[in-house]
Design a protein around this motif. Structure first.
Motif, short mmCIF file in Angstrom:
data_model
loop_
_atom_site.label_atom_id
_atom_site.label_comp_id
_atom_site.label_asym_id
_atom_site.label_seq_id
_atom_site.Cartn_x
_atom_site.Cartn_y
_atom_site.Cartn_z
N TYR A 67 0.86 -1.18 0.00
CA TYR A 67 0.00 0.00 0.00
C TYR A 67 0.90 1.22 0.00
CZ TYR A 67 -3.05 -3.07 2.87
OH TYR A 67 -3.76 -4.10 3.40
N SER A 71 -3.61 4.86 -1.81
CA SER A 71 -4.11 3.57 -2.26
C SER A 71 -4.96 2.97 -1.15
CB SER A 71 -2.97 2.63 -2.65
OG SER A 71 -2.20 2.27 -1.53
N PHE A 73 -7.18 -0.84 0.30
CA PHE A 73 -7.35 -2.28 0.28
C PHE A 73 -8.59 -2.60 1.10
CE2 PHE A 73 -6.73 -6.53 1.99
CZ PHE A 73 -6.31 -7.23 0.87
N MET A 122 -6.12 -7.29 -3.68
CA MET A 122 -5.31 -6.35 -4.45
C MET A 122 -5.42 -4.97 -3.83
SD MET A 122 -7.43 -5.40 -7.88
CE MET A 122 -8.01 -7.00 -8.32
N THR A 123 -4.45 -4.15 -4.09
CA THR A 123 -4.53 -2.75 -3.69
C THR A 123 -4.98 -1.96 -4.90
OG1 THR A 123 -2.22 -2.37 -4.23
CG2 THR A 123 -2.72 -2.96 -1.95
N CYS A 124 -5.64 -0.84 -4.64
CA CYS A 124 -6.16 0.00 -5.72
C CYS A 124 -5.83 1.45 -5.41
CB CYS A 124 -7.67 -0.14 -5.83
SG CYS A 124 -8.24 -1.82 -6.14
N SER A 127 -9.48 6.97 -6.10
CA SER A 127 -9.93 7.90 -7.13
C SER A 127 -10.19 9.28 -6.51
CB SER A 127 -11.21 7.39 -7.79
OG SER A 127 -12.29 7.44 -6.86
#
Length: 154
Positions: A67, A71, A73, A122-124, A127
């Motif tokens: 992370y 980001s 999770f 997964m990490t994202c 936005s």
């Protein structure tokens, strides 16, 4: 760095009291550390974790996740893990916001909206719209009188 992220870092920094701080907003906590940590075992509870500053790594089974700032999770189930803070200092502490998840609500979402096949974890990146929502939520910490808890008749 976006204006929303800068404001979130400032708010979280003002309200963090130690490694993990429960806030006046139900189910919301702030994590803070000024030092990197060695790998530590933990049980990840159902949570959405948003890293604002610093870097954290998590090992779940044989999956290694990282992370970075901005980001997130989502842990939808309890999972044993090993985590470590990689980047944290007094000048730029690790800061994260945790939202404890209602497991029943997550289960209902999964039934109604089938998740896409693929990675289980997964990490994202966060936005701009999600950053704005987080910012508006955390602003309530500076106005606690606006955090009413309404009883649910049931």
């Amino acid at each position: 760095m976006s204006e929303a992220l800068q404001e979130l870092i400032a708010i979280a920094g003002r309200h963090a009291r130690g490694r993990r701080t429960k806030t006046a907003i139900p189910r919301v906590s702030i994590g803070r550390s000024e030092v990197p940590t060695p790998p530590l075992p933990e049980l990840c509870l159902p949570t959405a974790l948003f890293v604002l500053q610093g870097t954290k790594s998590v090992l779940i089974g044989d999956r290694a996740l990282r992370y970075d700032a901005a980001s997130y999770f989502v842990y939808a189930v309890e999972a044993p893990a090993t985590s470590r803070l990689i980047e944290a200092s007094a000048a730029r502490p690790y800061l994260a916001i945790g939202f404890a998840l209602n497991v029943e609500a997550v289960a209902a979402l999964l039934v109604d909206h089938k998740p896409p096949a693929g990675d289980d974890f997964m990490t994202c990146p966060i936005s701009d719209d999600l950053l704005d929502a987080l910012r508006r939520t955390l602003r309530l910490l500076d106005r606690p009188e606006e955090i009413p808890v309404q009883p649910i008749d049931g």
